[in-house]
Design a protein around this motif. Structure first.
Motif, PDB file in Angstrom:
ATOM      1  N   LEU A  40      45.498  35.132  34.446  1.00 26.53           N
ATOM      2  CA  LEU A  40      46.389  35.747  35.430  1.00 26.53           C
ATOM      3  C   LEU A  40      46.894  37.090  34.924  1.00 26.53           C
ATOM      4  N   GLN A  41      46.624  38.126  35.693  1.00 25.76           N
ATOM      5  CA  GLN A  41      47.038  39.470  35.305  1.00 25.76           C
ATOM      6  C   GLN A  41      48.450  39.789  35.787  1.00 25.76           C
ATOM      7  N   GLN A  42      48.728  39.507  37.060  1.00 28.75           N
ATOM      8  CA  GLN A  42      50.038  39.797  37.634  1.00 28.75           C
ATOM      9  C   GLN A  42      50.401  38.732  38.662  1.00 28.75           C
ATOM     10  N   VAL A  43      51.691  38.485  38.815  1.00 28.24           N
ATOM     11  CA  VAL A  43      52.221  37.762  39.967  1.00 28.24           C
ATOM     12  C   VAL A  43      52.953  38.797  40.811  1.00 28.24           C
ATOM     13  N   ILE A  44      52.591  38.887  42.079  1.00 27.44           N
ATOM     14  CA  ILE A  44      53.152  39.922  42.946  1.00 27.44           C
ATOM     15  C   ILE A  44      53.801  39.260  44.155  1.00 27.44           C
ATOM     16  N   ILE A  45      55.091  39.486  44.321  1.00 29.40           N
ATOM     17  CA  ILE A  45      55.831  38.933  45.457  1.00 29.40           C
ATOM     18  C   ILE A  45      55.864  39.972  46.569  1.00 29.40           C
ATOM     19  N   GLU A  46      55.288  39.614  47.701  1.00 29.96           N
ATOM     20  CA  GLU A  46      55.254  40.492  48.868  1.00 29.96           C
ATOM     21  C   GLU A  46      56.169  39.941  49.956  1.00 29.96           C
ATOM     22  N   PRO A  47      56.676  40.800  50.843  1.00 23.25           N
ATOM     23  CA  PRO A  47      57.426  40.285  51.993  1.00 23.25           C
ATOM     24  C   PRO A  47      56.605  39.248  52.760  1.00 23.25           C
ATOM     25  N   THR A  48      55.325  39.581  53.001  1.00 22.31           N
ATOM     26  CA  THR A  48      54.376  38.676  53.640  1.00 22.31           C
ATOM     27  C   THR A  48      53.025  38.865  52.973  1.00 22.31           C
ATOM     28  N   VAL A  49      52.288  37.785  52.780  1.00 18.80           N
ATOM     29  CA  VAL A  49      50.963  37.857  52.169  1.00 18.80           C
ATOM     30  C   VAL A  49      49.912  37.642  53.250  1.00 18.80           C
ATOM     31  N   VAL A  50      48.968  38.564  53.338  1.00 21.39           N
ATOM     32  CA  VAL A  50      47.879  38.424  54.304  1.00 21.39           C
ATOM     33  C   VAL A  50      46.557  38.620  53.590  1.00 21.39           C
ATOM     34  N   ASN A  51      45.510  37.970  54.114  1.00 19.73           N
ATOM     35  CA  ASN A  51      44.183  38.190  53.553  1.00 19.73           C
ATOM     36  C   ASN A  51      43.547  39.391  54.233  1.00 19.73           C
ATOM     37  N   GLN A  52      42.291  39.658  53.921  1.00 18.41           N
ATOM     38  CA  GLN A  52      41.649  40.863  54.444  1.00 18.41           C
ATOM     39  C   GLN A  52      41.336  40.776  55.926  1.00 18.41           C
ATOM     40  N   GLU A  53      41.524  39.594  56.506  1.00 20.23           N
ATOM     41  CA  GLU A  53      41.360  39.450  57.945  1.00 20.23           C
ATOM     42  C   GLU A  53      42.694  39.534  58.672  1.00 20.23           C
ATOM     43  N   GLY A  54      43.783  39.757  57.908  1.00 14.41           N
ATOM     44  CA  GLY A  54      45.097  39.892  58.510  1.00 14.41           C
ATOM     45  C   GLY A  54      45.827  38.589  58.744  1.00 14.41           C
ATOM     46  N   LYS A  55      45.304  37.475  58.220  1.00 19.90           N
ATOM     47  CA  LYS A  55      45.936  36.171  58.411  1.00 19.90           C
ATOM     48  C   LYS A  55      46.956  35.930  57.306  1.00 19.90           C
ATOM     49  N   ALA A  56      48.140  35.450  57.680  1.00 16.89           N
ATOM     50  CA  ALA A  56      49.226  35.257  56.716  1.00 16.89           C
ATOM     51  C   ALA A  56      49.074  33.943  55.966  1.00 16.89           C
ATOM     52  N   PHE A  57      49.413  33.966  54.664  1.00 17.76           N
ATOM     53  CA  PHE A  57      49.352  32.783  53.823  1.00 17.76           C
ATOM     54  C   PHE A  57      50.535  32.765  52.862  1.00 17.76           C
ATOM     55  N   PRO A  58      50.962  31.576  52.440  1.00 19.05           N
ATOM     56  CA  PRO A  58      52.081  31.498  51.488  1.00 19.05           C
ATOM     57  C   PRO A  58      51.717  32.025  50.108  1.00 19.05           C
ATOM     58  N   PHE A  59      50.470  31.770  49.686  1.00 17.09           N
ATOM     59  CA  PHE A  59      49.980  32.230  48.389  1.00 17.09           C
ATOM     60  C   PHE A  59      48.541  32.697  48.566  1.00 17.09           C
ATOM     61  N   LEU A  60      48.120  33.608  47.717  1.00 16.86           N
ATOM     62  CA  LEU A  60      46.729  34.039  47.741  1.00 16.86           C
ATOM     63  C   LEU A  60      46.347  34.542  46.356  1.00 16.86           C
ATOM     64  N   VAL A  61      45.219  34.068  45.856  1.00 16.42           N
ATOM     65  CA  VAL A  61      44.706  34.517  44.568  1.00 16.42           C
ATOM     66  C   VAL A  61      43.565  35.488  44.835  1.00 16.42           C
ATOM     67  N   VAL A  62      43.639  36.677  44.242  1.00 17.35           N
ATOM     68  CA  VAL A  62      42.619  37.704  44.480  1.00 17.35           C
ATOM     69  C   VAL A  62      42.090  38.215  43.151  1.00 17.35           C
ATOM     70  N   ARG A  63      40.809  38.499  43.130  1.00 13.84           N
ATOM     71  CA  ARG A  63      40.200  39.029  41.916  1.00 13.84           C
ATOM     72  C   ARG A  63      40.605  40.481  41.702  1.00 13.84           C
ATOM     73  N   THR A  64      40.564  40.910  40.461  1.00 13.11           N
ATOM     74  CA  THR A  64      40.883  42.285  40.103  1.00 13.11           C
ATOM     75  C   THR A  64      39.619  42.970  39.603  1.00 13.11           C
ATOM     76  N   THR A  65      39.744  44.237  39.228  1.00 12.52           N
ATOM     77  CA  THR A  65      38.593  44.952  38.681  1.00 12.52           C
ATOM     78  C   THR A  65      38.278  44.520  37.258  1.00 12.52           C
ATOM     79  N   GLN A  66      39.174  43.762  36.644  1.00 15.58           N
ATOM     80  CA  GLN A  66      38.930  43.275  35.289  1.00 15.58           C
ATOM     81  C   GLN A  66      38.246  41.916  35.354  1.00 15.58           C
TER      82      GLN A  66
END
Length: 395
Positions: free
Chosen positions: A114-140
């Motif tokens: 885990l590189q970072q934990v990021i708290i957003e007002p709202t989390v959405v995936n690349q299709e614009g759908k909202a989710f409570p949590f989302l794990v995304v790959r980084t460039t590393q």
């Protein structure tokens, strides 16, 4: 530095709009393209965060506030932001103190996944759908970011309740471990299907069939379209369970466990389409098995995941033409994780009675499969983690 403090008070950061716009925004990579071995992601986008983040004693990652890109730059109010960061920090601290109770969390720490934990007002995936949590790959390679929705924390009553959030957050670390894994994935074996010859029926036709006619139709689909074995042969050489127990039986042949569960799945599917109770309580499951929406139901061994069942629907670009009328379908695979038990939130949790999926009787298995299809045949269609897996999965 105190784990609950950051380099500047959150309220000061949030009030100082100029600071946010110019000097207090860091840019962290968020995966968008496929992972190319140990090369960097192509076309990666930037994920904006505020400040230097909050460190956590015993963890290599920090907790950041996101800049609210998904909500048009609207950031959190100071009080909510401080409460969200404090809650997440306290929750991770609690998990650290009990890391032996949370094996996926422990594994992610050992692998520094885990590189970072990021708290957003709202989390959405690349299709614009909202989710409570989302794990995304980084460039590393081998590292990911965990996005957390502050609005979800508020709505679910998790703010200032790390004891409630801990088990929920711990489950997300199965995705942290899985998505950080850069190992070569097993190749999927191609299953021959007679797509044009598959005798799929319309929902209206299915509703008029007798129980015996539904069973005969299912058997015809077994011969042409519907497969009941794992395409990756993940159960090859693995043990199977004695029915109703947690006792594992070694295989007599490399493929004996595969055949054991193949037979059990077929028996369960026949029960689903034959018994009136399934047509009454889980009609979508009956229809989906006979109208082509499901083309694979199989036991699997997926060690990287903690789920008991999963429905995976092909994306639109991989839709197939089925039947004499060449109907375009995005077929689904219903997977049963052999050595996992159901979670309390699973709709079939009472039916499983705490047994591993591979130990269920045929009637229990039929109810599990029917409820999984009934609840998830459309919900799981390329959404959430499934969508992110497809968008950012290693080749």
């Amino acid at each position: 530095m105190n784990p609950r403090s950051i380099s500047m008070p959150l309220s000061s950061l949030l009030r100082n709009g100029a600071c946010l716009a110019i000097s207090c925004v860091l840019f962290l990579p968020m995966a968008e393209a496929n992972h190319q071995g140990h090369e960097r992601h192509g076309g990666a986008v930037r994920h904006e965060v505020i400040g230097e983040g909050t460190p956590i004693s015993g963890a290599s990652f920090r907790v950041f506030l996101g800049a609210g890109k998904a909500t048009g730059g609207v950031a959190l109010e100071a009080g909510q932001a401080e409460a969200a960061v404090r809650t997440v920090v306290d929750t991770v601290t609690l998990l650290l103190a009990r890391r032996q109770d949370f094996p996926r969390f422990d594994e992610s720490l050992k692998k520094d996944a885990l590189q970072q934990v990021i708290i957003e007002p709202t989390v959405v995936n690349q299709e614009g759908k909202a989710f409570p949590f989302l794990v995304v790959r980084t460039t590393q390679p081998g590292r990911v970011n965990l996005l957390i929705s502050a609005s979800h924390l508020t709505e679910q009553g998790y703010l200032n309740r790390p004891d409630l959030l801990a088990p929920v957050l711990a489950r997300e670390f199965q995705w942290v471990v899985s998505k950080a894994d850069t190992a070569q994935k097993p190749k999927t074996l191609s299953m021959e299907r007679d797509l044009a010859g598959a005798p799929i029926r319309t929902d209206q036709d299915i509703s008029s069939l007798t129980a015996d006619e539904r069973v005969r139709l299912l058997q015809s689909l077994f011969e042409t379209y519907l497969r009941t074995v794992d395409e990756q042969k993940s159960l090859e050489g693995q043990p199977h369970y004695e029915i109703g127990t947690s006792t594992l039986v070694p295989p007599t042949q490399p493929d004996s466990t595969m055949k054991w569960y193949d037979i059990r799945v077929r028996e369960a599917l026949q029960m689903i389409v034959r018994e009136p109770s399934f047509l009454e309580r889980t009609p979508k499951a009956v229809r989906s098995l006979l109208n082509g929406k499901v083309w694979n139901v199989a036991f699997v061994k997926v060690e990287q995941r903690d789920w008991a069942t999963r429905t995976r629907v092909l994306p639109e670009e991989k839709a197939v033409s089925v039947g004499a009328g060449a109907q375009r379908i995005q077929p689904a695979a219903v997977l049963i994780n052999t050595y996992r038990t159901a979670a309390p939130e699973d709709p079939f949790y009472p039916d499983s009675r705490g047994l591993p999926m591979g130990a269920l009787s045929v009637d229990q298995l039929a109810r599990v499969i029917a409820l999984e299809i009934q609840h998830n045949i459309t919900k799981k269609s390329m959404s959430g983690h499934v969508a992110q897996d497809a968008l950012t999965a290693p080749k």
